[in-house]
Design a protein around this motif. Structure first.
Motif, PDB file in Angstrom:
ATOM      1  N   GLN A  24       0.807  -1.212   0.000  1.00  0.00           N
ATOM      2  CA  GLN A  24       0.000   0.000   0.000  1.00  0.00           C
ATOM      3  C   GLN A  24       0.845   1.269   0.000  1.00  0.00           C
ATOM      4  O   GLN A  24       0.324   2.345   0.274  1.00  0.00           O
ATOM      5  CB  GLN A  24      -0.917   0.007   1.227  1.00  0.00           C
ATOM      6  CG  GLN A  24      -2.027  -1.024   1.149  1.00  0.00           C
ATOM      7  CD  GLN A  24      -2.925  -0.774  -0.021  1.00  0.00           C
ATOM      8  OE1 GLN A  24      -2.718  -1.329  -1.082  1.00  0.00           O
ATOM      9  NE2 GLN A  24      -3.906   0.075   0.127  1.00  0.00           N
ATOM     10  N   LEU A  27      -0.539   4.276  -2.011  1.00  0.00           N
ATOM     11  CA  LEU A  27      -1.900   4.773  -1.816  1.00  0.00           C
ATOM     12  C   LEU A  27      -1.876   6.127  -1.135  1.00  0.00           C
ATOM     13  O   LEU A  27      -1.004   6.420  -0.322  1.00  0.00           O
ATOM     14  CB  LEU A  27      -2.703   3.776  -0.979  1.00  0.00           C
ATOM     15  CG  LEU A  27      -2.946   2.432  -1.670  1.00  0.00           C
ATOM     16  CD1 LEU A  27      -3.637   1.486  -0.711  1.00  0.00           C
ATOM     17  CD2 LEU A  27      -3.775   2.613  -2.929  1.00  0.00           C
ATOM     18  N   GLU A 154      -9.689   0.419   0.952  1.00  0.00           N
ATOM     19  CA  GLU A 154      -8.467  -0.145   0.385  1.00  0.00           C
ATOM     20  C   GLU A 154      -7.705  -0.979   1.414  1.00  0.00           C
ATOM     21  O   GLU A 154      -7.241  -2.091   1.120  1.00  0.00           O
ATOM     22  CB  GLU A 154      -7.579   0.983  -0.147  1.00  0.00           C
ATOM     23  CG  GLU A 154      -8.126   1.668  -1.379  1.00  0.00           C
ATOM     24  CD  GLU A 154      -7.347   2.915  -1.744  1.00  0.00           C
ATOM     25  OE1 GLU A 154      -7.125   3.141  -2.946  1.00  0.00           O
ATOM     26  OE2 GLU A 154      -6.961   3.688  -0.837  1.00  0.00           O
TER      27      GLU A 154
END
Length: 257
Positions: A24, A27, A154
């Motif tokens: 991640q 992100l 997410e």
């Protein structure tokens, strides 16, 4: 690719979440975290405003102000006692866990027993209903805020798909959001954080060939670690357990050590 899949499989069995920061890292930040606004504070201010705007003879002003202050003080004290009583009442049937070394605390239902599970920092479960449990996991991270990993949706998606359910189970996210708490019947108003830390909460269902587990989770970042708490129950007992499991999730707190 084969090496990466093998690594994820190892992490999945231990529920270690080690791949999350890397997966991640690109992100973007998202969201705001709500904190609670106490309803009685507005009432106290309104009472002051009423006293200030009323027409009171000058010679009686001092006495009436003293009486008003006394009434307000007594009323606020009563409200505080009610809130404290409400907080104590909400904890009945639960036991508390505080890890002063790793910096977190939470509640779990009375009767659950602690068990050792590889890859988990703490696990408590019901010995009769093994799907009813709560676990806490931590991994190191250089991030300072869970929002650095992405949105609640997410983060929940990666946690559930890669780490919180076996690959042979079908999973479905029911909801993912930033933490909202209910205190004394008032829903919190959106703000930036709670106690200086943002929390994500999520709900999901994992379906195995012979059972379905309904689960809740919470995640936060602090002390250079990514924390995840997960609790759940068999789907057939969800209606009976959901309020208790929600209490577990809402009690989760990360503090500085």
């Amino acid at each position: 690719m084969a090496s990466l899949q093998h690594s994820l499989s190892i992490h999945h069995r231990s529920l270690s979440l080690n791949a999350l920061p890397h997966a991640q890292s690109g992100l973007q930040k998202h969201g705001v975290l709500p904190v609670c606004r106490r309803g009685f504070s507005f009432l106290v201010r309104a009472e002051h405003a009423s006293l200030a705007s009323s027409s009171i003879p000058q010679d009686k002003c001092g006495r009436r102000q003293i009486i008003a202050v006394g009434v307000i003080a007594s009323w606020v004290s009563l409200v505080n006692q009610t809130l404290e009583s409400f907080a104590a009442e909400s904890k009945k049937g639960f036991l508390s866990v505080t890890d002063n070394k790793d910096g977190y605390s939470f509640l779990y239902p009375f009767g659950w027993q602690e068990v050792l599970v590889e890859g988990q920092d703490k696990v408590f479960k019901d010995v009769i209903e093994p799907l009813e449990s709560v676990s806490v996991n931590m991994i190191p991270t250089g991030k300072l805020d869970i929002r650095d990993f992405g949105s609640p949706q997410e983060v929940a998606q990666i946690l559930i798909k890669k780490f919180l359910a076996p690959p042979n189970q079908r999973t479905k996210i029911v909801m993912a959001s930033e933490l909202y708490k209910i205190i004394f019947g008032w829903r919190c108003m959106p703000q930036n954080d709670v106690d200086g830390k943002a929390y994500y909460t999520f709900e999901f269902v994992a379906q195995a060939p012979n059972y379905t587990r309904h689960a809740l989770g919470a995640a936060s970042v602090g002390n250079g670690k990514f924390y995840t708490l997960t609790t759940g129950a068999n789907e057939r007992r969800w209606d009976k357990m959901k309020d208790r499991l929600q209490t577990v999730v809402e009690s989760f707190k990360v503090f500085n050590v």
